[in-house]
Design a protein around this motif. Structure first.
Motif, short mmCIF file in Angstrom:
data_model
loop_
_atom_site.label_atom_id
_atom_site.label_comp_id
_atom_site.label_asym_id
_atom_site.label_seq_id
_atom_site.Cartn_x
_atom_site.Cartn_y
_atom_site.Cartn_z
N TYR A 108 16.64 -6.77 -49.91
CA TYR A 108 17.52 -7.42 -50.88
C TYR A 108 18.98 -7.20 -50.53
CZ TYR A 108 16.87 -2.61 -52.51
OH TYR A 108 16.75 -1.25 -52.57
N TYR A 109 19.85 -7.97 -51.13
CA TYR A 109 21.30 -7.85 -51.07
C TYR A 109 21.87 -8.18 -49.68
CZ TYR A 109 26.06 -6.14 -51.81
OH TYR A 109 27.42 -6.05 -51.90
N VAL A 137 10.41 -11.97 -53.48
CA VAL A 137 10.92 -12.28 -54.81
C VAL A 137 12.38 -12.72 -54.68
CG1 VAL A 137 11.37 -9.81 -55.24
CG2 VAL A 137 11.18 -11.41 -57.20
N PRO A 138 12.61 -13.96 -54.26
CA PRO A 138 13.96 -14.45 -53.97
C PRO A 138 14.94 -14.33 -55.13
CG PRO A 138 12.31 -16.00 -53.19
CD PRO A 138 11.58 -14.98 -54.00
N GLY A 139 14.43 -14.42 -56.36
CA GLY A 139 15.32 -14.31 -57.52
C GLY A 139 15.99 -12.96 -57.63
N ARG A 140 15.39 -11.94 -57.02
CA ARG A 140 15.98 -10.59 -57.03
C ARG A 140 16.61 -10.22 -55.69
NH1 ARG A 140 14.96 -7.36 -61.39
NH2 ARG A 140 13.34 -8.06 -62.85
N SER A 142 17.83 -12.48 -53.30
CA SER A 142 18.77 -13.50 -52.81
C SER A 142 18.42 -13.95 -51.40
CB SER A 142 20.22 -13.00 -52.85
OG SER A 142 20.63 -12.78 -54.18
N SER A 143 17.17 -13.80 -51.04
CA SER A 143 16.70 -14.18 -49.71
C SER A 143 15.22 -14.55 -49.81
CB SER A 143 16.90 -13.02 -48.73
OG SER A 143 16.31 -13.30 -47.49
N ASN A 144 14.87 -15.75 -49.36
CA ASN A 144 13.49 -16.21 -49.45
C ASN A 144 12.76 -15.97 -48.14
OD1 ASN A 144 11.15 -17.48 -50.33
ND2 ASN A 144 11.87 -19.52 -49.76
N MET A 145 11.69 -15.19 -48.19
CA MET A 145 10.84 -15.02 -47.02
C MET A 145 9.95 -16.26 -46.91
SD MET A 145 8.44 -11.79 -45.93
CE MET A 145 7.43 -11.81 -47.43
#
Length: 294
Positions: A108-109, A137-140, A142-145
Protein backbone atom coordinates in the motif's frame (compact mmCIF):
# COMPACT_ATOMS: atom_id res chain seq x y z
CA UNK A 1 -6.26 -26.38 -0.36
CA UNK A 2 -9.79 -27.47 0.47
CA UNK A 3 -9.53 -26.14 4.03
CA UNK A 4 -9.98 -22.62 2.62
CA UNK A 5 -13.11 -23.38 0.61
CA UNK A 6 -16.18 -21.76 2.13
CA UNK A 7 -16.31 -18.89 4.61
CA UNK A 8 -13.38 -17.49 6.52
CA UNK A 9 -13.91 -14.51 8.79
CA UNK A 10 -11.58 -11.55 9.31
CA UNK A 11 -11.81 -11.37 13.08
CA UNK A 12 -12.08 -8.04 14.85
CA UNK A 13 -9.78 -7.28 17.78
CA UNK A 14 -12.15 -6.51 20.68
CA UNK A 15 -11.07 -3.74 23.03
CA UNK A 16 -12.04 -2.75 26.55
CA UNK A 17 -13.01 0.83 27.39
CA UNK A 18 -9.34 1.67 28.01
CA UNK A 19 -8.47 0.18 24.58
CA UNK A 20 -6.68 -2.91 25.81
CA UNK A 21 -7.40 -6.24 24.11
CA UNK A 22 -10.55 -7.78 25.53
CA UNK A 23 -9.58 -11.45 25.62
CA UNK A 24 -12.87 -12.55 27.21
CA UNK A 25 -14.81 -11.05 24.29
CA UNK A 26 -12.33 -12.53 21.81
CA UNK A 27 -12.86 -16.01 23.23
CA UNK A 28 -16.62 -15.52 23.01
CA UNK A 29 -16.30 -14.41 19.36
CA UNK A 30 -14.09 -17.33 18.35
CA UNK A 31 -16.37 -19.90 20.01
CA UNK A 32 -19.44 -18.29 18.44
CA UNK A 33 -17.96 -18.62 14.96
CA UNK A 34 -16.72 -22.17 15.45
CA UNK A 35 -20.11 -23.27 16.80
CA UNK A 36 -22.00 -21.68 13.90
CA UNK A 37 -20.28 -23.20 10.89
CA UNK A 38 -17.43 -20.92 9.81
CA UNK A 39 -14.73 -22.82 7.89
CA UNK A 40 -11.63 -20.87 9.00
CA UNK A 41 -10.47 -17.83 10.99
CA UNK A 42 -8.30 -14.93 9.85
CA UNK A 43 -6.18 -13.13 12.46
CA UNK A 44 -4.75 -9.61 12.19
CA UNK A 45 -6.31 -8.45 8.97
CA UNK A 46 -7.61 -4.95 8.29
CA UNK A 47 -10.77 -5.72 10.26
CA UNK A 48 -8.55 -6.70 13.20
CA UNK A 49 -7.13 -3.15 13.22
CA UNK A 50 -3.71 -4.60 12.44
CA UNK A 51 -2.14 -1.19 11.86
CA UNK A 52 -2.78 -0.08 15.46
CA UNK A 53 -2.05 -3.42 17.13
CA UNK A 54 1.54 -3.63 18.35
CA UNK A 55 3.89 -6.44 17.42
CA UNK A 56 3.71 -7.79 20.96
CA UNK A 57 -0.09 -7.63 20.99
CA UNK A 58 -0.17 -9.47 17.67
CA UNK A 59 1.83 -12.32 19.18
CA UNK A 60 -0.58 -12.42 22.13
CA UNK A 61 -3.58 -12.50 19.77
CA UNK A 62 -2.16 -15.38 17.74
CA UNK A 63 -1.25 -17.40 20.82
CA UNK A 64 -4.64 -16.82 22.45
CA UNK A 65 -6.76 -17.57 19.38
CA UNK A 66 -4.73 -20.70 18.63
CA UNK A 67 -5.29 -21.87 22.21
CA UNK A 68 -9.06 -21.24 22.09
CA UNK A 69 -9.36 -22.79 18.64
CA UNK A 70 -7.40 -25.86 19.76
CA UNK A 71 -6.98 -27.14 16.22
CA UNK A 72 -10.69 -27.10 15.40
CA UNK A 73 -10.48 -24.73 12.42
CA UNK A 74 -7.67 -23.66 10.08
CA UNK A 75 -6.06 -20.33 11.04
CA UNK A 76 -4.77 -17.65 8.65
CA UNK A 77 -2.41 -14.91 9.85
CA UNK A 78 -2.13 -11.49 8.26
CA UNK A 79 1.46 -10.50 7.47
CA UNK A 80 1.87 -7.75 4.91
CA UNK A 81 3.05 -4.23 4.28
CA UNK A 82 4.82 -1.91 1.90
CA UNK A 83 8.34 -2.53 3.20
CA UNK A 84 9.25 -5.83 1.58
CA UNK A 85 12.31 -6.38 3.77
CA UNK A 86 10.24 -5.86 6.93
CA UNK A 87 7.55 -8.28 5.73
CA UNK A 88 10.17 -10.90 4.92
CA UNK A 89 11.81 -10.40 8.30
CA UNK A 90 8.47 -10.81 10.11
CA UNK A 91 7.82 -14.04 8.24
CA UNK A 92 11.27 -15.37 9.08
CA UNK A 93 10.89 -14.55 12.78
CA UNK A 94 7.29 -15.72 13.27
CA UNK A 95 6.36 -18.97 14.96
CA UNK A 96 3.78 -20.53 12.65
CA UNK A 97 2.76 -23.32 15.04
CA UNK A 98 -0.98 -23.80 14.51
CA UNK A 99 -1.10 -21.38 11.56
CA UNK A 100 -2.17 -22.81 8.21
CA UNK A 101 -1.55 -19.88 5.84
CA UNK A 102 -0.49 -16.25 5.55
CA UNK A 103 -2.79 -13.53 4.21
CA UNK A 104 -0.53 -10.89 2.65
CA UNK A 105 -1.81 -7.58 1.34
CA UNK A 106 -0.49 -6.01 -1.83
CA UNK A 107 1.89 -3.16 -0.93
CA UNK A 108 0.00 0.00 0.00
CA UNK A 109 0.83 3.72 -0.22
CA UNK A 110 4.01 3.22 -2.29
CA UNK A 111 1.92 2.44 -5.42
CA UNK A 112 4.38 -0.01 -7.02
CA UNK A 113 4.12 -1.06 -10.65
CA UNK A 114 2.81 -4.53 -11.49
CA UNK A 115 6.42 -5.71 -11.70
CA UNK A 116 7.06 -4.23 -8.25
CA UNK A 117 4.06 -6.11 -6.85
CA UNK A 118 5.32 -9.32 -8.46
CA UNK A 119 8.82 -8.93 -7.05
CA UNK A 120 7.41 -8.12 -3.59
CA UNK A 121 5.36 -11.32 -3.50
CA UNK A 122 8.24 -13.32 -4.99
CA UNK A 123 10.28 -12.32 -1.94
CA UNK A 124 7.37 -13.15 0.38
CA UNK A 125 6.92 -16.55 -1.28
CA UNK A 126 10.58 -17.43 -0.99
CA UNK A 127 10.57 -16.51 2.72
CA UNK A 128 7.37 -18.29 3.70
CA UNK A 129 7.33 -21.83 5.12
CA UNK A 130 3.53 -22.05 4.77
CA UNK A 131 0.95 -21.31 2.02
CA UNK A 132 0.16 -17.71 1.04
CA UNK A 133 -3.15 -16.06 0.22
CA UNK A 134 -2.61 -12.86 -1.75
CA UNK A 135 -4.82 -9.91 -0.81
CA UNK A 136 -5.81 -7.29 -3.38
CA UNK A 137 -7.74 -4.34 -1.97
CA UNK A 138 -7.23 -1.28 -4.21
CA UNK A 139 -9.55 0.91 -2.14
CA UNK A 140 -7.02 0.73 0.71
CA UNK A 141 -3.73 0.29 -1.15
CA UNK A 142 -4.28 2.81 -4.01
CA UNK A 143 -2.84 0.16 -6.30
CA UNK A 144 -4.70 -2.58 -8.17
CA UNK A 145 -3.00 -5.94 -8.54
CA UNK A 146 -4.18 -6.89 -12.01
CA UNK A 147 -5.36 -10.43 -12.82
CA UNK A 148 -2.33 -11.08 -15.00
CA UNK A 149 -0.02 -10.30 -12.05
CA UNK A 150 -2.05 -12.46 -9.66
CA UNK A 151 -2.05 -15.36 -12.11
CA UNK A 152 1.64 -14.95 -12.90
CA UNK A 153 2.35 -15.34 -9.19
CA UNK A 154 -0.03 -18.30 -8.93
CA UNK A 155 1.76 -20.10 -11.75
CA UNK A 156 5.30 -19.28 -10.65
CA UNK A 157 5.11 -20.08 -6.91
CA UNK A 158 3.53 -23.26 -5.58
CA UNK A 159 2.99 -21.87 -2.08
CA UNK A 160 0.82 -19.02 -3.43
CA UNK A 161 -2.48 -20.86 -3.30
CA UNK A 162 -5.22 -18.21 -3.39
CA UNK A 163 -6.18 -14.57 -3.73
CA UNK A 164 -8.56 -12.60 -1.58
CA UNK A 165 -9.88 -10.24 -4.24
CA UNK A 166 -11.51 -7.11 -2.83
CA UNK A 167 -11.59 -4.68 -5.72
CA UNK A 168 -15.40 -4.64 -5.88
CA UNK A 169 -14.92 -5.23 -9.59
CA UNK A 170 -17.08 -7.97 -11.12
CA UNK A 171 -15.12 -8.05 -14.38
CA UNK A 172 -11.86 -8.58 -12.51
CA UNK A 173 -13.36 -11.48 -10.54
CA UNK A 174 -14.58 -13.10 -13.73
CA UNK A 175 -11.22 -12.65 -15.45
CA UNK A 176 -9.49 -14.37 -12.53
CA UNK A 177 -12.01 -17.22 -12.58
CA UNK A 178 -11.73 -17.58 -16.36
CA UNK A 179 -7.96 -17.88 -16.50
CA UNK A 180 -6.80 -19.20 -13.10
CA UNK A 181 -4.91 -22.48 -12.63
CA UNK A 182 -7.23 -25.34 -11.69
CA UNK A 183 -6.24 -25.57 -8.03
CA UNK A 184 -5.84 -21.82 -7.38
CA UNK A 185 -8.57 -20.38 -5.13
CA UNK A 186 -10.36 -17.11 -5.84
CA UNK A 187 -11.85 -15.83 -2.58
CA UNK A 188 -14.14 -12.83 -2.39
CA UNK A 189 -13.14 -9.99 -0.11
CA UNK A 190 -16.36 -8.13 -0.87
CA UNK A 191 -19.26 -9.34 1.28
CA UNK A 192 -21.83 -7.88 -1.11
CA UNK A 193 -20.37 -9.74 -4.13
CA UNK A 194 -19.40 -12.96 -2.38
CA UNK A 195 -22.41 -15.00 -3.45
CA UNK A 196 -22.08 -14.03 -7.11
CA UNK A 197 -18.40 -14.97 -7.01
CA UNK A 198 -19.23 -18.36 -5.45
CA UNK A 199 -21.87 -19.06 -8.08
CA UNK A 200 -19.41 -18.14 -10.84
CA UNK A 201 -16.86 -20.68 -9.62
CA UNK A 202 -15.13 -18.94 -6.74
CA UNK A 203 -14.05 -20.89 -3.67
CA UNK A 204 -15.68 -18.70 -1.03
CA UNK A 205 -15.05 -15.55 0.94
CA UNK A 206 -13.03 -13.95 3.70
CA UNK A 207 -15.88 -12.04 5.29
CA UNK A 208 -16.48 -9.21 7.73
CA UNK A 209 -20.23 -9.61 8.37
CA UNK A 210 -19.80 -13.39 8.53
CA UNK A 211 -18.40 -13.24 12.07
CA UNK A 212 -21.62 -11.62 13.33
CA UNK A 213 -24.00 -13.85 11.37
CA UNK A 214 -21.86 -16.95 10.83
CA UNK A 215 -24.62 -19.52 10.48
CA UNK A 216 -26.56 -17.64 7.82
CA UNK A 217 -23.59 -16.27 5.89
CA UNK A 218 -21.62 -19.52 5.75
CA UNK A 219 -24.73 -21.43 4.65
CA UNK A 220 -25.31 -18.88 1.88
CA UNK A 221 -21.77 -19.40 0.59
CA UNK A 222 -22.04 -23.20 0.77
CA UNK A 223 -25.25 -23.02 -1.26
CA UNK A 224 -23.54 -20.73 -3.76
CA UNK A 225 -20.58 -23.05 -4.20
CA UNK A 226 -23.04 -25.91 -4.72
CA UNK A 227 -24.80 -23.89 -7.45
CA UNK A 228 -28.08 -23.60 -5.54
CA UNK A 229 -28.76 -20.05 -6.61
CA UNK A 230 -32.36 -19.62 -5.50
CA UNK A 231 -31.82 -20.88 -1.96
CA UNK A 232 -28.59 -18.88 -1.69
CA UNK A 233 -30.17 -15.65 -2.90
CA UNK A 234 -33.01 -16.04 -0.42
CA UNK A 235 -30.36 -15.69 2.31
CA UNK A 236 -28.43 -13.02 0.42
CA UNK A 237 -31.48 -10.74 0.17
CA UNK A 238 -32.14 -11.10 3.90
CA UNK A 239 -28.53 -10.17 4.72
CA UNK A 240 -28.22 -7.28 2.26
CA UNK A 241 -29.38 -4.46 4.60
CA UNK A 242 -27.04 -5.33 7.48
CA UNK A 243 -24.14 -5.97 5.09
CA UNK A 244 -24.55 -2.51 3.59
CA UNK A 245 -24.82 -0.84 6.98
CA UNK A 246 -21.53 -2.15 8.39
CA UNK A 247 -19.51 -0.44 5.66
CA UNK A 248 -21.42 2.85 5.67
CA UNK A 249 -19.01 4.64 8.03
CA UNK A 250 -15.82 2.59 8.33
CA UNK A 251 -14.58 -0.91 8.90
CA UNK A 252 -14.38 -2.24 11.62
CA UNK A 253 -16.53 0.34 13.43
CA UNK A 254 -19.65 -1.02 11.72
CA UNK A 255 -19.06 -4.69 12.46
CA UNK A 256 -18.06 -3.84 16.03
CA UNK A 257 -21.40 -2.09 16.46
CA UNK A 258 -23.16 -5.25 15.25
CA UNK A 259 -21.20 -7.44 17.66
CA UNK A 260 -22.01 -5.04 20.50
CA UNK A 261 -25.72 -5.28 19.66
CA UNK A 262 -25.35 -9.07 19.77
CA UNK A 263 -23.67 -8.79 23.21
CA UNK A 264 -20.45 -10.43 22.00
CA UNK A 265 -18.03 -7.50 22.33
CA UNK A 266 -17.95 -3.73 22.70
CA UNK A 267 -17.72 -1.22 19.88
CA UNK A 268 -14.47 0.47 20.95
CA UNK A 269 -11.91 1.18 18.21
CA UNK A 270 -8.47 2.76 18.25
CA UNK A 271 -7.72 6.13 16.64
CA UNK A 272 -7.65 7.25 13.92
CA UNK A 273 -10.86 5.23 13.68
CA UNK A 274 -13.87 6.33 15.70
CA UNK A 275 -16.88 4.39 16.91
CA UNK A 276 -20.02 4.06 14.84
CA UNK A 277 -22.41 6.95 15.31
CA UNK A 278 -25.53 6.56 17.43
CA UNK A 279 -27.60 6.74 14.24
CA UNK A 280 -25.72 3.83 12.66
CA UNK A 281 -25.98 1.82 15.87
CA UNK A 282 -29.74 2.40 15.88
CA UNK A 283 -30.03 1.33 12.23
CA UNK A 284 -27.98 -1.79 12.94
CA UNK A 285 -30.21 -2.74 15.88
CA UNK A 286 -33.28 -2.30 13.68
CA UNK A 287 -31.77 -4.47 10.95
CA UNK A 288 -30.92 -7.19 13.46
CA UNK A 289 -34.47 -7.08 14.79
CA UNK A 290 -35.77 -7.72 11.28
CA UNK A 291 -33.42 -10.72 11.12
CA UNK A 292 -34.73 -11.95 14.48
CA UNK A 293 -31.36 -11.40 16.13
CA UNK A 294 -32.19 -8.91 18.89
Amino acid sequence: MTKFIGTGVALITPFTADLKIDFDALQKLVEYNIENGIEYLVISGTTGESVTVTAEEKKELVKFIAKVNNGRLPLVLGIGGNNTAAVVNEIKTTDFSGIDAILSVSPYYSKPTQEGIYQHFKAVSEASPIPIILYNVPGRTSSNMLPETTLRLAKDFKNIIAVKEAGNNVHQYLELLRTKPKDFLVLSGDDDLALGVALAGGSGVISVIGQALPKEFSEMIRLGIAGKAKEAYDLHFKLMPITGLIFSENNPAGIKAVLEALDISKSHVRLPLVEATDKLKENIKNALTVLGKS
